[in-house]
Each structure stands twice: as structure tokens, then as C-alpha cells.
Design an enzyme around this catalytic site. Structure first.
Site, PDB file in Angstrom:
ATOM      1  N   GLU A 101       0.844  -1.205   0.000  1.00 54.57           N
ATOM      2  CA  GLU A 101       0.000   0.000   0.000  1.00 54.57           C
ATOM      3  C   GLU A 101       0.873   1.246   0.000  1.00 54.57           C
ATOM      4  OE1 GLU A 101      -2.779   1.436  -0.167  1.00 54.57           O
ATOM      5  OE2 GLU A 101      -4.414   0.393   0.831  1.00 54.57           O
ATOM      6  N   ASP A 102       0.367   2.321  -0.589  1.00 57.96           N
ATOM      7  CA  ASP A 102       1.106   3.590  -0.520  1.00 57.96           C
ATOM      8  C   ASP A 102       0.988   4.214   0.860  1.00 57.96           C
ATOM      9  OD1 ASP A 102      -1.617   4.138  -0.813  1.00 57.96           O
ATOM     10  OD2 ASP A 102      -1.373   5.630  -2.384  1.00 57.96           O
ATOM     11  N   ARG A 167       1.796  12.404  -8.855  1.00 51.12           N
ATOM     12  CA  ARG A 167       2.316  11.059  -8.559  1.00 51.12           C
ATOM     13  C   ARG A 167       3.803  10.942  -8.900  1.00 51.12           C
ATOM     14  NH1 ARG A 167      -2.052   7.604  -7.464  1.00 51.12           N
ATOM     15  NH2 ARG A 167      -3.943   8.006  -8.655  1.00 51.12           N
TER      16      ARG A 167
HETATM   17  P1  IMP Z   1      -7.715   4.847   3.775  1.00 55.77           P
HETATM   18  O1  IMP Z   1      -8.738   3.904   3.229  1.00 55.77           O
HETATM   19  O2  IMP Z   1      -8.358   6.064   4.399  1.00 55.77           O
HETATM   20  O3  IMP Z   1      -6.697   4.211   4.689  1.00 55.77           O
HETATM   21  O4  IMP Z   1      -6.973   5.486   2.551  1.00 55.77           O
HETATM   22  C1  IMP Z   1      -6.172   4.788   1.746  1.00 55.77           C
HETATM   23  C2  IMP Z   1      -6.043   5.467   0.412  1.00 55.77           C
HETATM   24  O5  IMP Z   1      -6.413   6.844   0.440  1.00 55.77           O
HETATM   25  C3  IMP Z   1      -4.600   5.445   0.022  1.00 55.77           C
HETATM   26  O6  IMP Z   1      -4.268   4.245  -0.637  1.00 55.77           O
HETATM   27  C4  IMP Z   1      -4.491   6.670  -0.842  1.00 55.77           C
HETATM   28  O7  IMP Z   1      -4.840   6.366  -2.169  1.00 55.77           O
HETATM   29  C5  IMP Z   1      -5.506   7.638  -0.271  1.00 55.77           C
HETATM   30  N1  IMP Z   1      -4.871   8.604   0.663  1.00 55.77           N
HETATM   31  C6  IMP Z   1      -4.957   8.651   1.996  1.00 55.77           C
HETATM   32  N2  IMP Z   1      -4.220   9.663   2.507  1.00 55.77           N
HETATM   33  C7  IMP Z   1      -3.650  10.264   1.443  1.00 55.77           C
HETATM   34  C8  IMP Z   1      -2.729  11.372   1.306  1.00 55.77           C
HETATM   35  O8  IMP Z   1      -2.285  12.022   2.273  1.00 55.77           O
HETATM   36  N3  IMP Z   1      -2.378  11.664   0.044  1.00 55.77           N
HETATM   37  C9  IMP Z   1      -2.806  10.992  -1.050  1.00 55.77           C
HETATM   38  N4  IMP Z   1      -3.641   9.954  -0.969  1.00 55.77           N
HETATM   39  C10 IMP Z   1      -4.064   9.594   0.268  1.00 55.77           C
END
Ligand code: IMP
Length: 180
Positions: A101-102, A167
Site C-alpha cells: 500500500e502507498d 504522482r
Molecule cells: P484509507 O482507506 O483512508 O486508509 O486510505 C487509503 C487510500 O487513500 C490510500 O491508498 C491513498 O490512495 C488515499 N490517501 C490517503 N491519505 C492520502 C494522502 O495524504 N495523500 C494521497 N492519498 C491519500
């Protein structure tokens, strides 16, 4: 009518720090899975650069696949909903899977993906995340391998986007959106 916005960004994690940390995470994975095959699953699109760099530093028999989910809209806030956009190409039954995951933010995406992947009977399933924002967590999920723990800032670069842009930045940067 919204006021025009000016986007600026500042470096949070430099490319050299990212490189060193990715190498360290790859060494740890290599040690942890010594003598075994691993299967990396990248979550598109944000994890593509991290996966590409990580995979090349891992000294094990390695295969890769990609999955794509939608969790965020065009902006900075999560819709709170996750849906599958592109499934895996191959079965993961019996494999040592590392989900790449990023960033771990609310944890909604990871929680969804772990539930989907667990049902497919991998031998082991763990998570490598380049970035972790633990202060934003809504679901109690954790990564086994973490590149950097960061504060509650919206970041772009090294795969991470804002409305599909940024990106390709080489550093991880904090994006600042100010109303003009
Ligand atoms: P989660 O489901 O809220 O944990 O979010 C996961 C996804 O949201 C990541 O894989 C990103 O694609 C996006 N995301 C969350 N925080 C950021 C950020 O600070 N910058 C860019 N994308 C984010």
C-alpha cells in the site's frame, strides 16, 4: 462559488531517505521469508512506485500482481466507501502474500482488502505500507512493514496523488491548498 485555489507543496521525505528506507524494508522482508517464495500485490495506483522499488531490492523468488479499489474521490477526503475496480489476475491460494500500500490513513481500504484477500486462502497475508498516518485511523488495521509514520498532513509524490496529479514527484511532499 468557491474561491480559486493555489496549490503549493513542500518536501516531507526526500528521495534519498525513501531509497534507504525501502532498502531496509526489503532486507527485513528477505530475512523474514528466507528460502520461501513471496507474492507482492500492489494497490493501484498509489503503490506502483513503492512496489517497483521494493520488489527490486528483495532477494527472494518473487511474483507480483495488482488490485485496484476506489476509496477517494477527486479531492482530499475519503468517501468512506470502498469498491473493487480491478481484481487480481491470478489466484493467491497457498502463497505468501504481501499487500503493498502507498499509505494507511483511515484504514478503510486496507480493512476491505484484507477481508477480500483472506477469503482466497493465501498461506500467509501481511501488509507493507510506505506511509502510515495512525492519527486518522477508523478501522483497527496495522501494517507489518512500515516505511515512515507521518503526521496528519495530505501528502503527494512517489505514487501519491491529488486529483491524479503529482504522482511523479520524486519526494513525498505535503500539499497545501490555500484559497487565494
Ligand atoms: P484509507 O482507506 O483512508 O486508509 O486510505 C487509503 C487510500 O487513500 C490510500 O491508498 C491513498 O490512495 C488515499 N490517501 C490517503 N491519505 C492520502 C494522502 O495524504 N495523500 C494521497 N492519498 C491519500
Amino acid at each position: 462559488m468557491g474561491a480559486a485555489r493555489r496549490e503549493t507543496y513542500q518536501v516531507l521525505i526526500r528521495r534519498t531517505e525513501i531509497k534507504n528506507r525501502v532498502e531496509a524494508v526489503a532486507r527485513k522482508i528477505t530475512r523474514d521469508f528466507k528460502g520461501q517464495r513471496i507474492h507482492l500485490i500492489g494497490v493501484l495506483k498509489g503503490a506502483c512506485f513503492f512496489l517497483a522499488d521494493l520488489a527490486r531490492e528483495i532477494d527472494l523468488e518473487t511474483s507480483i500482481d495488482f488490485i485496484s479499489v476506489a476509496s477517494y474521490g477527486k479531492g482530499k477526503e475519503s468517501s468512506g466507501q470502498v469498491r473493487l475496480l480491478k481484481d487480481l489476475d491470478n489466484s493467491i491460494a497457498g502463497l505468501n502474500v504481501i499487500l503493498v500500500e502507498d499509505i494507511l490513513d483511515t484504514g478503510l481500504t486496507l480493512n476491505y482488502l484484507l477481508n477480500v484477500l483472506k477469503q482466497r486462502k493465501p498461506k500467509t497475508l501481511c501488509v507493507a505500507a510506505l506511509l502510515d498516518k495512525p492519527s486518522r485511523r477508523l478501522k483497527p488495521v496495522k501494517a507489518d512493514y512500515i516505511g515512515f509514520t507521518i503526521p496528519n498532513e495530505f501528502v503527494v509524490g512517489y505514487g501519491l496523488d491529488y486529483a491524479e496529479r503529482y504522482r511523479n514527484l520524486k519526494d513525498v511532499c505535503i500539499l497545501d491548498l490555500r484559497k487565494q
